[in-house]
Design a protein around this motif. Structure first.
Motif, PDB file in Angstrom:
ATOM      1  N   GLN A 122       9.405   6.775  -3.998  1.00 39.96           N
ATOM      2  CA  GLN A 122      10.040   8.083  -3.799  1.00 39.96           C
ATOM      3  C   GLN A 122       9.387   9.157  -4.680  1.00 39.96           C
ATOM      4  OE1 GLN A 122      12.239   8.643  -1.328  1.00 39.96           O
ATOM      5  NE2 GLN A 122      11.883   6.493  -0.832  1.00 39.96           N
ATOM      6  N   ARG A 123       9.155   8.838  -5.951  1.00 36.78           N
ATOM      7  CA  ARG A 123       8.569   9.800  -6.888  1.00 36.78           C
ATOM      8  C   ARG A 123       7.167  10.212  -6.455  1.00 36.78           C
ATOM      9  NH1 ARG A 123       5.704   8.029 -10.798  1.00 36.78           N
ATOM     10  NH2 ARG A 123       6.802   6.062 -10.939  1.00 36.78           N
ATOM     11  N   LEU A 124       6.385   9.249  -5.985  1.00 38.43           N
ATOM     12  CA  LEU A 124       5.009   9.522  -5.567  1.00 38.43           C
ATOM     13  C   LEU A 124       4.932  10.039  -4.124  1.00 38.43           C
ATOM     14  CD1 LEU A 124       3.415   6.338  -7.154  1.00 38.43           C
ATOM     15  CD2 LEU A 124       3.145   8.680  -7.972  1.00 38.43           C
ATOM     16  N   ARG A 125       6.088  10.026  -3.410  1.00 36.40           N
ATOM     17  CA  ARG A 125       6.155  10.492  -2.014  1.00 36.40           C
ATOM     18  C   ARG A 125       5.143   9.737  -1.140  1.00 36.40           C
ATOM     19  NH1 ARG A 125      10.391  12.460  -0.741  1.00 36.40           N
ATOM     20  NH2 ARG A 125       9.530  13.673   0.955  1.00 36.40           N
ATOM     21  N   LEU A 126       5.120   8.407  -1.290  1.00 41.40           N
ATOM     22  CA  LEU A 126       4.150   7.594  -0.564  1.00 41.40           C
ATOM     23  C   LEU A 126       4.518   7.497   0.912  1.00 41.40           C
ATOM     24  CD1 LEU A 126       3.626   4.746  -3.162  1.00 41.40           C
ATOM     25  CD2 LEU A 126       2.215   6.767  -2.778  1.00 41.40           C
ATOM     26  N   ARG A 127       3.492   7.600   1.720  1.00 39.81           N
ATOM     27  CA  ARG A 127       3.697   7.529   3.166  1.00 39.81           C
ATOM     28  C   ARG A 127       2.975   6.299   3.705  1.00 39.81           C
ATOM     29  NH1 ARG A 127       3.619  13.239   6.010  1.00 39.81           N
ATOM     30  NH2 ARG A 127       5.081  12.161   7.324  1.00 39.81           N
ATOM     31  N   SER A 128       1.740   6.447   4.132  1.00 42.93           N
ATOM     32  CA  SER A 128       0.999   5.320   4.702  1.00 42.93           C
ATOM     33  C   SER A 128       0.342   4.508   3.597  1.00 42.93           C
ATOM     34  CB  SER A 128      -0.073   5.832   5.658  1.00 42.93           C
ATOM     35  OG  SER A 128       0.518   6.450   6.772  1.00 42.93           O
ATOM     36  N   ILE A 129       0.618   3.197   3.609  1.00 43.74           N
ATOM     37  CA  ILE A 129       0.044   2.281   2.615  1.00 43.74           C
ATOM     38  C   ILE A 129      -0.496   1.060   3.344  1.00 43.74           C
ATOM     39  CG2 ILE A 129       0.512   0.781   0.629  1.00 43.74           C
ATOM     40  CD1 ILE A 129       2.895   2.623  -0.023  1.00 43.74           C
ATOM     41  N   LEU A 130      -1.662   0.606   2.917  1.00 46.94           N
ATOM     42  CA  LEU A 130      -2.229  -0.661   3.364  1.00 46.94           C
ATOM     43  C   LEU A 130      -2.676  -1.392   2.109  1.00 46.94           C
ATOM     44  CD1 LEU A 130      -3.312  -2.696   5.430  1.00 46.94           C
ATOM     45  CD2 LEU A 130      -5.381  -1.307   5.607  1.00 46.94           C
ATOM     46  N   CYS A 131      -2.040  -2.508   1.821  1.00 47.19           N
ATOM     47  CA  CYS A 131      -2.375  -3.284   0.623  1.00 47.19           C
ATOM     48  C   CYS A 131      -2.662  -4.719   1.054  1.00 47.19           C
ATOM     49  CB  CYS A 131      -1.224  -3.225  -0.380  1.00 47.19           C
ATOM     50  SG  CYS A 131      -1.627  -3.920  -1.996  1.00 47.19           S
ATOM     51  N   LEU A 132      -3.879  -5.165   0.782  1.00 44.29           N
ATOM     52  CA  LEU A 132      -4.320  -6.501   1.209  1.00 44.29           C
ATOM     53  C   LEU A 132      -4.549  -7.384  -0.008  1.00 44.29           C
ATOM     54  CD1 LEU A 132      -7.014  -5.318   3.772  1.00 44.29           C
ATOM     55  CD2 LEU A 132      -4.684  -6.042   4.277  1.00 44.29           C
ATOM     56  N   PRO A 133      -4.051  -8.622   0.031  1.00 51.39           N
ATOM     57  CA  PRO A 133      -4.276  -9.518  -1.103  1.00 51.39           C
ATOM     58  C   PRO A 133      -5.730  -9.984  -1.168  1.00 51.39           C
ATOM     59  CG  PRO A 133      -3.200 -10.712   0.667  1.00 51.39           C
ATOM     60  CD  PRO A 133      -3.295  -9.263   1.106  1.00 51.39           C
ATOM     61  N   ILE A 134      -6.211 -10.187  -2.380  1.00 51.59           N
ATOM     62  CA  ILE A 134      -7.509 -10.823  -2.602  1.00 51.59           C
ATOM     63  C   ILE A 134      -7.172 -12.206  -3.132  1.00 51.59           C
ATOM     64  CG2 ILE A 134      -9.676 -10.782  -3.896  1.00 51.59           C
ATOM     65  CD1 ILE A 134      -9.284  -7.678  -4.082  1.00 51.59           C
ATOM     66  N   LEU A 135      -7.523 -13.225  -2.353  1.00 55.80           N
ATOM     67  CA  LEU A 135      -7.152 -14.600  -2.689  1.00 55.80           C
ATOM     68  C   LEU A 135      -8.366 -15.404  -3.119  1.00 55.80           C
ATOM     69  CD1 LEU A 135      -4.833 -15.293   0.392  1.00 55.80           C
ATOM     70  CD2 LEU A 135      -4.125 -14.565  -1.882  1.00 55.80           C
ATOM     71  N   LEU A 136      -8.159 -16.282  -4.093  1.00 57.54           N
ATOM     72  CA  LEU A 136      -9.177 -17.237  -4.518  1.00 57.54           C
ATOM     73  C   LEU A 136      -8.507 -18.602  -4.524  1.00 57.54           C
ATOM     74  CD1 LEU A 136     -12.044 -17.779  -5.611  1.00 57.54           C
ATOM     75  CD2 LEU A 136     -11.110 -17.441  -7.907  1.00 57.54           C
ATOM     76  N   HIS A 137      -8.954 -19.491  -3.650  1.00 56.64           N
ATOM     77  CA  HIS A 137      -8.336 -20.816  -3.494  1.00 56.64           C
ATOM     78  C   HIS A 137      -6.840 -20.671  -3.240  1.00 56.64           C
ATOM     79  CE1 HIS A 137     -12.138 -22.469  -4.744  1.00 56.64           C
ATOM     80  NE2 HIS A 137     -12.065 -21.815  -5.897  1.00 56.64           N
ATOM     81  N   ASP A 138      -6.478 -19.756  -2.349  1.00 54.44           N
ATOM     82  CA  ASP A 138      -5.105 -19.483  -1.934  1.00 54.44           C
ATOM     83  C   ASP A 138      -4.221 -18.938  -3.070  1.00 54.44           C
ATOM     84  OD1 ASP A 138      -3.363 -19.353   0.310  1.00 54.44           O
ATOM     85  OD2 ASP A 138      -2.245 -21.055  -0.501  1.00 54.44           O
TER      86      ASP A 138
END
Length: 158
Positions: A119-135
């Motif tokens: 809410q404070r940052l007024r975030l709208r569109s976000i895409l966050c992808l995990p970076i995995l190493l050996h799951d």
């Protein structure tokens, strides 16, 4: 029929070639040598450009803490802490679930509606992808666009 050298000839239209050019540049950089930070920066810039994001960051996860390794605006300018607009709640979700987070209007989504940082940052569109190493989640690629809703979809994830 396969040519004598065993390589199949491919042909691409100009639009496809334009999309492949940045990827080929990253591959060239990898082949040049082990400047890992430069390679990661190129990957981040490629992700920002190809997804149409305003901002992007590479974050590492270490013992319950998050470290922003790189953060850039689409213009290539390095972002300081106040300009990044990164929600720790989104990062926690990605780390805990090992799944991507896609928000088309984060400030209105039920799972983030009551989150102070969103809410404070007024975030709208976000895409966050995990970076995995050996799951195991070791970090995330975080992209956002505070000016547009529905900026990211399945095309950007792929």
């Amino acid at each position: 029929m396969m040519p004598e050298d065993g390589r199949e000839k491919l042909s691409f239209d100009q639009s496809t070639l334009a999309k492949l050019k940045p990827i080929l540049e990253v591959v060239r950089q990898i082949n040049k040598g082990p400047d890992l930070k430069k390679i990661i920066l190129q990957i981040l810039e490629l992700a920002i450009e190809s997804c149409g994001a305003q901002r992007g960051a590479i974050i590492t996860f270490r013992q319950g803490k998050y470290k922003v390794e790189l953060a850039r605006h689409k213009s290539g300018v390095k972002l300081n802490r106040e300009e990044r607009g990164i929600s720790k709640t989104v990062l926690m979700t990605v780390e805990r679930t090992k799944q991507r987070v896609i928000c088309s209007e984060a400030i209105a989504e039920p799972r983030f509606k009551l989150v102070d940082s969103v809410q404070r940052l007024r975030l709208r569109s976000i895409l966050c992808l995990p970076i995995l190493l050996h799951d195991k989640p070791i970090g995330a690629l975080y992209l956002d666009d505070p000016a547009r809703e529905k900026a990211f979809g399945l095309r950007e994830v792929e």
